[in-house]
Design a protein around this motif. Structure first.
Motif, short mmCIF file in Angstrom:
data_model
loop_
_atom_site.label_atom_id
_atom_site.label_comp_id
_atom_site.label_asym_id
_atom_site.label_seq_id
_atom_site.Cartn_x
_atom_site.Cartn_y
_atom_site.Cartn_z
N MET A 1 13.53 -1.19 2.43
CA MET A 1 12.34 -2.35 2.23
C MET A 1 13.07 -3.81 3.20
O MET A 1 12.09 -4.51 3.86
CB MET A 1 12.38 -2.38 1.08
N ARG A 252 1.82 7.89 -7.72
CA ARG A 252 2.61 6.30 -7.87
C ARG A 252 3.69 6.30 -6.77
O ARG A 252 3.58 5.75 -6.11
CB ARG A 252 2.76 6.41 -9.26
N SER A 256 4.95 4.79 -0.91
CA SER A 256 5.08 3.71 -0.41
C SER A 256 5.36 5.07 1.12
O SER A 256 5.04 4.54 2.30
CB SER A 256 6.47 4.05 -0.57
N LYS A 267 5.30 -5.68 3.84
CA LYS A 267 5.97 -5.31 3.02
C LYS A 267 6.50 -6.41 1.14
O LYS A 267 7.35 -7.17 2.15
CB LYS A 267 7.18 -4.32 2.86
N TYR A 298 0.66 -2.00 -5.67
CA TYR A 298 0.99 -1.51 -6.54
C TYR A 298 2.19 -1.75 -7.29
O TYR A 298 2.61 -2.87 -7.60
CB TYR A 298 0.94 -0.08 -6.53
N HIS A 300 5.49 -2.45 -10.58
CA HIS A 300 6.18 -1.53 -12.16
C HIS A 300 5.36 -2.63 -13.13
O HIS A 300 6.28 -3.81 -13.25
CB HIS A 300 7.38 -1.97 -12.28
N HIS A 307 4.13 -5.22 -6.06
CA HIS A 307 4.76 -4.45 -5.16
C HIS A 307 3.11 -4.63 -3.26
O HIS A 307 2.49 -4.39 -4.56
CB HIS A 307 5.07 -2.88 -4.13
N ASN A 309 2.13 -4.80 -0.05
CA ASN A 309 1.73 -4.38 1.37
C ASN A 309 0.30 -4.54 1.74
O ASN A 309 -0.73 -3.91 1.44
CB ASN A 309 2.04 -2.16 1.14
N GLU A 341 12.93 -6.57 -6.63
CA GLU A 341 13.72 -5.21 -6.63
C GLU A 341 14.88 -4.66 -5.44
O GLU A 341 15.42 -3.61 -5.56
CB GLU A 341 13.45 -4.81 -7.87
N HIS A 342 13.96 -5.51 -4.46
CA HIS A 342 14.18 -4.74 -3.16
C HIS A 342 15.29 -5.65 -2.73
O HIS A 342 16.33 -5.00 -1.49
CB HIS A 342 12.79 -4.62 -2.25
#
Ligand code: MLT
Ligand code: ZN
Length: 387
Positions: A1, A252, A256, A267, A298, A300, A307, A309, A341-342
């Motif tokens: 990512m 879901r 990606s 991203k 989209y 969590h 996220h 994008n 988180e990435h």
């Protein structure tokens, strides 16, 4: 990512793929000790056969290594229930830059003897040491799992549904994910998946994991009745069998992948206060206009993780200039994180200062200089060249 594991200039690639052995598993405590190159999905199967689950799960489970998961502090789909790897990892074995093997492979839940050194390596993206083994706490495997996939008329309803389901589902709620209508279009168009519900501006995926099927089903039905009656949700479907459950998760989990078929992808992985989380997507759609092919949101939602994008036919400098630093400034203005988180890797390292004060950056540089004075561990990544 973020290019954390991608060589850019003169790096040597180190593969841990052959270090793929389980060292031990304790069937009472659920403590798994394994080498860093074990594949997450294989570990899941190993512990599931013994009545436990891995505390993390993510779309890349079939190929990602546990050592990489820990090095990048991967979040994923079970974060809402089991929390961060900073809590579930009990110990690590790490090889330091000077060759010292730091054996902190403890299997203890509680250990207050001095600084908790393993935490330094969790999320360090390989810049402070090479993780070679992991000790991790696995929770018991839930006996009953349900997934509900629902359509919501607006983002306000997505938020209200979250509050309602937290109240009514309580301890059995294990995931609350959301995606917008453009995401649904992408997975249908590029991956030929079918939507199980009527077209809606937003969709949410709710997972429950509990120990008694009838009890969980009763709770979920009460929640669904209330959500439908109050108009928070306009359509929905529920799955308990493995095949349908997987099909709902795929909608879901595979967003990606669908995005990568759409063109060049910009991203962003942001932590934001949940009530303003989607405003950035709406704002960017207006700002970018026809420069972007798709602007999607989209993620969590239960963890406050968006996220964001953006796709275009090919890389465009002017589109990137319209996105950055705008997205980072917007995030900093809402006291969010530019990487939920990435990680920071190569692409986001210069954005670190949007989320951390100068004193924190200085201390990070000092730690890097102490542990890796020659700068040989994953160079060019995570930290900006100058604090
Ligand atoms: C996900 O949650 O699907 C990933 O973290 C985001 C991505 O693949 O872009
Ligand atoms: Zn994610």
């Amino acid at each position: 990512m973020v290019g954390g594991s991608v060589p850019v200039f003169d790096e040597i690639i180190l593969s841990t793929a052959l270090m793929n052995q389980v060292i031990s598993f304790h069937s009472v405590s659920g403590t798994l000790v394994c080498q860093a190159g074990c594949i997450l999905e294989e570990l899941s199967q190993y512990v599931e056969a013994r009545g436990f689950v891995m505390p993390l799960d993510l779309g890349a489970k079939g190929s990602c290594h546990i050592g990489g998961n820990v090095a990048t502090n991967a979040g994923g789909l079970r974060f809402l229930r089991y929390g961060s790897l900073h809590g579930t990892v009990l110990g690590l074995e790490v090889v330091l830059a000077d060759g010292t093997v730091l054996n902190c492979l403890s299997a203890l839940r509680k250990d207050n003897t001095g600084y908790d050194l393993k935490q330094l390596f969790i999320g360090s993206e390989g810049t402070l040491g090479v993780i070679t083994a992991v000790s991790i706490q696995c929770p018991p495997k839930p006996r009953a799992v349900n997934v509900a996939f629902l359509g919501c008329p607006g983002f306000a309803e997505v938020l209200q549904t979250f509050s309602t389901c937290k109240g009514l589902l309580g301890e059995i709620l294990s995931a609350y994910e959301f995606m917008d209508a453009e995401c649904m279009w992408l997975v249908r168009h590029h991956l030929h998946l079918t939507s199980p519900v009527q077209e809606s501006p937003f969709y949410v995926l709710i997972e429950t994991s509990g120990s008694r099927a009838e009890h969980d089903a009763e709770k979920l039905n009460d929640f669904l009745e209330q959500a439908l009656r109050s108009g928070l949700v306009t359509d929905g479907t529920v799955a308990t069998d493995q095949m349908k459950l997987k099909a709902l998760w795929a909608l879901r989990e595979r967003i990606s992948e669908a995005l990568s078929w759409d063109g060049y992808v910009y991203k962003y992985d942001l932590s934001l206060p949940t009530d303003t989380l989607y405003d950035l997507v709406t704002d960017l759609r207006a700002r970018l206009g026809s420069q972007a092919k798709h602007v999607v949101g989209y993620g969590h939602l239960g963890d406050g993780n968006l996220h964001l994008n953006v796709t275009s036919e090919a890389f465009s400098r002017s589109l990137l200039d319209a996105l950055e630093p705008y997205v980072y400034e917007w995030t900093a203005g809402h006291r969010g994180s530019v990487s939920a988180e990435h990680g920071l890797g190569f692409k986001k390292k210069d954005a670190l200062h949007y989320s951390k004060p100068p004193a924190a950056l200085r201390l990070m540089q000092q730690l890097k200089a102490l542990l890796d004075p020659k700068g040989i561990l994953n160079p060019y990544k995570t930290l900006p060249a100058q604090a």
